[in-house]
Design a protein around this motif. Structure first.
Motif, PDB file in Angstrom:
ATOM      1  N   LEU A 228     -45.882 128.185  16.235  1.00 51.59           N
ATOM      2  CA  LEU A 228     -45.306 129.151  15.310  1.00 51.59           C
ATOM      3  C   LEU A 228     -43.787 129.190  15.459  1.00 51.59           C
TER       4      LEU A 228
ATOM      5  N   HIS B  34     -39.260 132.764  13.396  1.00 53.00           N
ATOM      6  CA  HIS B  34     -39.331 133.676  12.257  1.00 53.00           C
ATOM      7  C   HIS B  34     -40.740 134.243  12.095  1.00 53.00           C
ATOM      8  N   ASP B  35     -41.763 133.368  12.246  1.00 52.60           N
ATOM      9  CA  ASP B  35     -43.141 133.826  12.130  1.00 52.60           C
ATOM     10  C   ASP B  35     -43.477 134.846  13.214  1.00 52.60           C
TER      11      ASP B  35
ATOM     12  N   CYS C 237     -41.787 138.121  12.484  1.00 55.76           N
ATOM     13  CA  CYS C 237     -42.476 138.754  11.363  1.00 55.76           C
ATOM     14  C   CYS C 237     -43.780 139.396  11.830  1.00 55.76           C
ATOM     15  N   GLN C 238     -44.540 138.672  12.665  1.00 52.61           N
ATOM     16  CA  GLN C 238     -45.793 139.217  13.184  1.00 52.61           C
ATOM     17  C   GLN C 238     -45.541 140.455  14.045  1.00 52.61           C
TER      18      GLN C 238
ATOM     19  N   THR D 122     -44.805 143.329  11.769  1.00 49.45           N
ATOM     20  CA  THR D 122     -46.035 143.752  11.102  1.00 49.45           C
ATOM     21  C   THR D 122     -46.914 144.564  12.049  1.00 49.45           C
TER      22      THR D 122
ATOM     23  N   HIS E  96     -36.130 138.069  10.621  1.00 49.49           N
ATOM     24  CA  HIS E  96     -37.023 137.031  10.096  1.00 49.49           C
ATOM     25  C   HIS E  96     -36.882 136.839   8.599  1.00 49.49           C
TER      26      HIS E  96
ATOM     27  N   LYS F 109     -38.604 137.585   6.005  1.00 50.39           N
ATOM     28  CA  LYS F 109     -39.784 137.254   5.205  1.00 50.39           C
ATOM     29  C   LYS F 109     -40.347 138.516   4.575  1.00 50.39           C
TER      30      LYS F 109
ATOM     31  N   CYS G 151     -46.247 138.243   6.363  1.00 44.13           N
ATOM     32  CA  CYS G 151     -46.781 137.157   7.180  1.00 44.13           C
ATOM     33  C   CYS G 151     -48.214 137.484   7.548  1.00 44.13           C
ATOM     34  N   SER G 152     -48.928 136.477   7.974  1.00 47.46           N
ATOM     35  CA  SER G 152     -50.314 136.697   8.367  1.00 47.46           C
ATOM     36  C   SER G 152     -50.364 137.081   9.842  1.00 47.46           C
TER      37      SER G 152
END
Length: 141
Positions: A68, A71-72, A75-76, A79, A102, A104, A107-108
Motif C-alpha cells: 500500500l 497515501h492509501d 487515507c485509511q 477513515t 493524502h 483522496k 479509500c477502502s
C-alpha cells in the motif's frame, strides 16, 4: 491554432504528473509540518490520564504493508478515525491533517480486524514519525 492546443495539453500533462507524485514530492515543508502536528497531537492524547474514547474499536490499518502507498495508509487512518463519533472533537484535528496529506476523496478499509483506539494511536504515531524522518532526509539530500 495548434499552439494553444499544445499549451493546453502540456498543462494537462503537468497537472497529471504533479497529482500522481508521492508524498515526498509535494510541498515537503507543509507535509513535514502536518506530520509533526499529527505526532504531537497523538503524544498529547497519550499523555493524558486516559486516551479519549480509548475503549472504542476502530479498523486496523496495516501500516507495515509495503504493497500500500503512503497515501492509501494515510487515507485509511483518516477513515478509521472518522468513525469515532463519541470523541469527534478530540480527533478532528488529526483527521483534517491526515486528509490534507493524502488528498483522496475516499479509500477502502476493511473492518475485519479491529483494535482499540488506545492501541491504534501509537501505531499511527510511529507511522507518521517514520514519514517525517523520511521527508527530512529526502529534503536534506
Amino acid at each position: 491554432m495548434f499552439s494553444p492546443l499544445k499549451a493546453a495539453f502540456a498543462l494537462l500533462y503537468l497537472a497529471e504528473l504533479i497529482s500522481s507524485r508521492p508524498l515526498t514530492t509535494t510541498s515537503s515543508t507543509a507535509s513535514r509540518l502536518k506530520l509533526s502536528e499529527i505526532t504531537h497531537r497523538i503524544q498529547q492524547l497519550n499523555t493524558g490520564v486516559q486516551v479519549p474514547c480509548n475503549d472504542t474499536r476502530v479498523a486496523q490499518v496495516a501500516f507495515t504493508d509495503r504493497k500500500l502507498s503512503e497515501h492509501d495508509l494515510l487515507c485509511q487512518a483518516a477513515t478509521a478515525l472518522a468513525k469515532v463519533t463519541r470523541c469527534k472533537n478530540d480527533y478532528e484535528p488529526l483527521i483534517i491533517n491526515l486528509k490534507s496529506l493524502h488528498g483522496k476523496a475516499g479509500c477502502s478499509l476493511s473492518t475485519d480486524n479491529e483494535i482499540y483506539l488506545r492501541n491504534f494511536l501509537p501505531e499511527l504515531g510511529n507511522f507518521t514519525q517514520a514519514l517525517y524522518r523520511r521527508l527530512s532526509t529526502t529534503a536534506a539530500n
